[in-house]
Design a protein around this motif. Sequence first.
Motif, short mmCIF file in Angstrom:
data_model
loop_
_atom_site.label_atom_id
_atom_site.label_comp_id
_atom_site.label_asym_id
_atom_site.label_seq_id
_atom_site.Cartn_x
_atom_site.Cartn_y
_atom_site.Cartn_z
N GLU A 1 55.67 32.78 45.02
CA GLU A 1 55.36 34.21 44.95
C GLU A 1 54.43 34.54 43.79
O GLU A 1 53.50 35.34 43.93
CB GLU A 1 56.66 35.01 44.84
N ARG A 2 54.68 33.90 42.64
CA ARG A 2 53.83 34.18 41.49
C ARG A 2 52.43 33.61 41.70
O ARG A 2 51.44 34.25 41.36
CB ARG A 2 54.48 33.62 40.22
N GLN A 3 52.34 32.39 42.24
CA GLN A 3 51.03 31.81 42.54
C GLN A 3 50.27 32.68 43.54
O GLN A 3 49.06 32.87 43.42
CB GLN A 3 51.17 30.39 43.10
N SER A 4 50.97 33.20 44.53
CA SER A 4 50.33 34.05 45.54
C SER A 4 49.72 35.29 44.90
O SER A 4 48.58 35.68 45.21
CB SER A 4 51.34 34.46 46.61
N LYS B 1 51.95 8.98 52.91
CA LYS B 1 52.86 9.50 53.93
C LYS B 1 53.78 10.57 53.36
O LYS B 1 53.95 11.64 53.96
CB LYS B 1 53.68 8.34 54.51
N LYS B 2 54.35 10.31 52.20
CA LYS B 2 55.28 11.25 51.58
C LYS B 2 54.60 12.55 51.19
O LYS B 2 55.11 13.64 51.46
CB LYS B 2 55.92 10.61 50.35
N THR B 3 53.44 12.45 50.56
CA THR B 3 52.75 13.65 50.09
C THR B 3 52.25 14.50 51.25
O THR B 3 52.37 15.73 51.23
CB THR B 3 51.58 13.27 49.17
N ASP B 4 51.70 13.86 52.28
CA ASP B 4 51.26 14.62 53.45
C ASP B 4 52.43 15.32 54.13
O ASP B 4 52.31 16.46 54.57
CB ASP B 4 50.57 13.69 54.45
N ARG B 5 53.57 14.64 54.21
CA ARG B 5 54.74 15.24 54.83
C ARG B 5 55.19 16.47 54.04
O ARG B 5 55.50 17.51 54.62
CB ARG B 5 55.87 14.22 54.91
N GLU B 6 55.20 16.35 52.71
CA GLU B 6 55.62 17.48 51.89
C GLU B 6 54.65 18.65 52.02
O GLU B 6 55.07 19.81 52.10
CB GLU B 6 55.72 17.04 50.43
N ARG B 7 53.35 18.36 52.02
CA ARG B 7 52.36 19.43 52.16
C ARG B 7 52.47 20.12 53.52
O ARG B 7 52.35 21.34 53.61
CB ARG B 7 50.96 18.87 51.95
N LYS B 8 52.67 19.33 54.55
CA LYS B 8 52.81 19.89 55.90
C LYS B 8 54.03 20.80 56.00
O LYS B 8 53.94 21.93 56.49
CB LYS B 8 52.91 18.75 56.92
N LEU B 9 55.18 20.31 55.52
CA LEU B 9 56.40 21.11 55.57
C LEU B 9 56.26 22.39 54.75
O LEU B 9 56.68 23.47 55.17
CB LEU B 9 57.58 20.28 55.05
N TYR B 10 55.66 22.25 53.57
CA TYR B 10 55.46 23.40 52.68
C TYR B 10 54.58 24.44 53.35
O TYR B 10 54.94 25.63 53.42
CB TYR B 10 54.83 22.91 51.39
N TYR B 11 53.44 24.01 53.86
CA TYR B 11 52.49 24.95 54.45
C TYR B 11 53.08 25.63 55.67
O TYR B 11 53.00 26.86 55.82
CB TYR B 11 51.20 24.22 54.84
N GLU B 12 53.70 24.86 56.55
CA GLU B 12 54.20 25.43 57.79
C GLU B 12 55.41 26.33 57.57
O GLU B 12 55.58 27.33 58.25
CB GLU B 12 54.50 24.30 58.78
N ALA B 13 56.25 25.99 56.58
CA ALA B 13 57.39 26.84 56.26
C ALA B 13 56.95 28.16 55.65
O ALA B 13 57.54 29.21 55.90
CB ALA B 13 58.35 26.12 55.31
N ARG B 14 55.90 28.11 54.84
CA ARG B 14 55.43 29.32 54.16
C ARG B 14 54.58 30.22 55.06
O ARG B 14 54.56 31.44 54.89
CB ARG B 14 54.58 28.93 52.94
#
Length: 209
Positions: free
Chosen positions: A93-96, A157-170
């Motif tokens: 929220e703060r970054q946004s 693999k791990k970093t892409d998975r985290e970025r994907k989950l983060y982006y899609e959840a947000r």
Amino acid sequence: MMKHTIITIGRQFGSGGHEVGNQLAERLDIPLYDHNLIRMAAQELRISSEDATQVDETILGRFLSAYMVSTGSYTAFMSGEASGEPLSDRVFERQSAIIRKLAEKGPGIFVGRCADYILGDYSNCINTFIYAYKDDRIRRIMKLYKLDEKQAADKVKKTDRERKLYYEARTGREWGGIDSNSMMFNTSLLGIDGAVDALEAIYRKWDER
């Protein structure tokens, strides 16, 4: 209404997205916002940059207790009162808010952090996604982090998975999908310089409108 041009860069890990943004910012003489967004958010939240980094572009923090303690360096309190909100949510929220404020202030390049979604109301945004073939990304990470091939492949693999989950959840959007991006660049084919050349030309043409 915002008249200056903004570029957002989504990126696969190891594709060179940060380097593309950095070189482009130097050529265009405009600010690059990437890891410095973490520091800005941490400063406003009065937490350490290390703690903010732990939940940056990862959704894991949403599933942990809002009252985590990290080596005694913070607790999930704000202004001396328990917020009841996970640290990852507060950092997002703060970054946004910081991203929107910086975008209103002037042109810039924003790497990651769902900037394309956060700035969705702005018409002068060039939303891009940088990707590359997996083998090229693994080789790049091996070189950058001094890792062997398996370690680099696991990190990608791990970093892409985290970025994907983060982006899609947000955002509720597909990470790297065509609906979220004006254009996509394959650095395995174009190289870093080729992607920078293309984006520079697009930015200058866009900025002349």
